[in-house]
Scaffold this motif. Structure first.
Motif, PDB file in Angstrom:
ATOM      1  N   ARG A  42       0.850  -1.188   0.000  1.00  0.00           N
ATOM      2  CA  ARG A  42       0.000   0.000   0.000  1.00  0.00           C
ATOM      3  C   ARG A  42       0.886   1.237   0.000  1.00  0.00           C
ATOM      4  O   ARG A  42       1.698   1.427   0.908  1.00  0.00           O
ATOM      5  CB  ARG A  42      -0.902   0.010   1.233  1.00  0.00           C
ATOM      6  CG  ARG A  42      -1.909   1.166   1.258  1.00  0.00           C
ATOM      7  CD  ARG A  42      -2.754   1.114   2.508  1.00  0.00           C
ATOM      8  NE  ARG A  42      -1.989   1.446   3.689  1.00  0.00           N
ATOM      9  CZ  ARG A  42      -1.818   2.690   4.154  1.00  0.00           C
ATOM     10  NH1 ARG A  42      -2.355   3.710   3.529  1.00  0.00           N
ATOM     11  NH2 ARG A  42      -1.110   2.904   5.240  1.00  0.00           N
ATOM     12  N   SER A  53      -6.290   4.584   2.950  1.00  0.00           N
ATOM     13  CA  SER A  53      -6.880   3.314   2.532  1.00  0.00           C
ATOM     14  C   SER A  53      -6.576   2.215   3.549  1.00  0.00           C
ATOM     15  O   SER A  53      -5.455   2.105   4.052  1.00  0.00           O
ATOM     16  CB  SER A  53      -6.336   2.905   1.156  1.00  0.00           C
ATOM     17  OG  SER A  53      -6.698   3.843   0.169  1.00  0.00           O
ATOM     18  N   THR A 160     -11.234   3.427   0.772  1.00  0.00           N
ATOM     19  CA  THR A 160     -10.515   3.273  -0.489  1.00  0.00           C
ATOM     20  C   THR A 160     -10.298   4.668  -1.058  1.00  0.00           C
ATOM     21  O   THR A 160     -11.258   5.364  -1.390  1.00  0.00           O
ATOM     22  CB  THR A 160     -11.303   2.411  -1.488  1.00  0.00           C
ATOM     23  OG1 THR A 160     -11.604   1.141  -0.883  1.00  0.00           O
ATOM     24  CG2 THR A 160     -10.499   2.183  -2.756  1.00  0.00           C
TER      25      THR A 160
END
Length: 230
Positions: A42, A53, A160
């Motif tokens: 990520r 996120s 998200t």
């Protein structure tokens, strides 16, 4: 006859055993593959901004009250045998909820002196909401909780993040919310979760929530709220 029955029984057991073994093998492979997959890396930032996120959850008691409060045997209580506030007992309408209807104590989540500068009319709404919790709390009816309450309910939610939108999927009531970082016209009418418009102030995300359904926000348990800005 007995030999025939024994033979049929044996074949049935073998069939069940083979079927069970096949299912077990499929499940084992499926689980192994899922556990064996390495999570995708990520990025720490998206479009130069902090990346929120991930899976989040509020681990506090803000869902019951933002301010410091003592533990209660129920959200709605009534006088018991002894005439003391600490000796109150669950009110009849919530008695059947048992421990699920209890309120855990908390030091509160309000920074500073822990006080919220309620206007007199908002403080009255808060008091009335507490007294009529079982009738007014949208959580008990599985209604959409509204903002900001959805952010501090004791259930996980997933964020998200993109460059112009941030999507939030809540576990409770399958609720969803989009924070618009670009210019988007608001809905034509009030909505349960409001219309969220975000902007960056350095690395701080500031979100204005407008056009919220007043019949929902004013029924938040123990809170009074302004329908204009959250």
């Amino acid at each position: 006859m007995e030999d025939i029955m024994r033979g049929r029984f044996s074949r049935s057991m073998i069939t069940v055993a083979v079927a069970a073994a096949a299912v077990s093998a499929v499940l084992s492979v499926s689980i192994t593959r899922t556990l064996g997959q390495a999570p995708a890396a990520r990025p720490a930032r998206v479009g130069g901004k902090p990346n929120f996120s991930g899976i989040w959850q509020a681990n506090n008691e803000a869902n019951w009250d933002l301010q410091a409060h003592a533990a209660l045997p129920a959200a709605v209580t009534q006088p018991g045998i002894y005439p003391y506030d600490y000796a109150r007992v669950p009110a009849a309408p919530v008695l059947a909820l048992g421990a699920a209807g209890a309120v855990p104590g908390s030091l509160g989540v309000v920074q500073g002196d822990g006080q919220i500068p309620y206007k007199p009319e908002a403080l009255l709404i808060k008091k009335q909401n507490a007294e009529h919790w079982i009738d007014r709390d949208p959580e008990l009816k599985c209604y959409l909780p509204g903002i900001p309450r959805a952010m501090y309910m004791p259930y996980p939610f997933q964020i998200t993040q993109g460059t112009d939108k941030i999507h939030i999927a809540y576990e409770f009531s399958n609720t969803a919310r989009t924070i618009h970082l670009d210019k988007v016209a608001g809905p034509p009418d009030d909505t349960w979760m409001g219309h969220s418009v975000g902007r960056w102030d350095g690395d701080t995300l500031v979100v204005d929530v407008l056009i919220c359904a007043t019949h929902n926000l004013l029924k938040l348990f123990r809170f009074g709220w302004s329908p204009q800005r959250a």
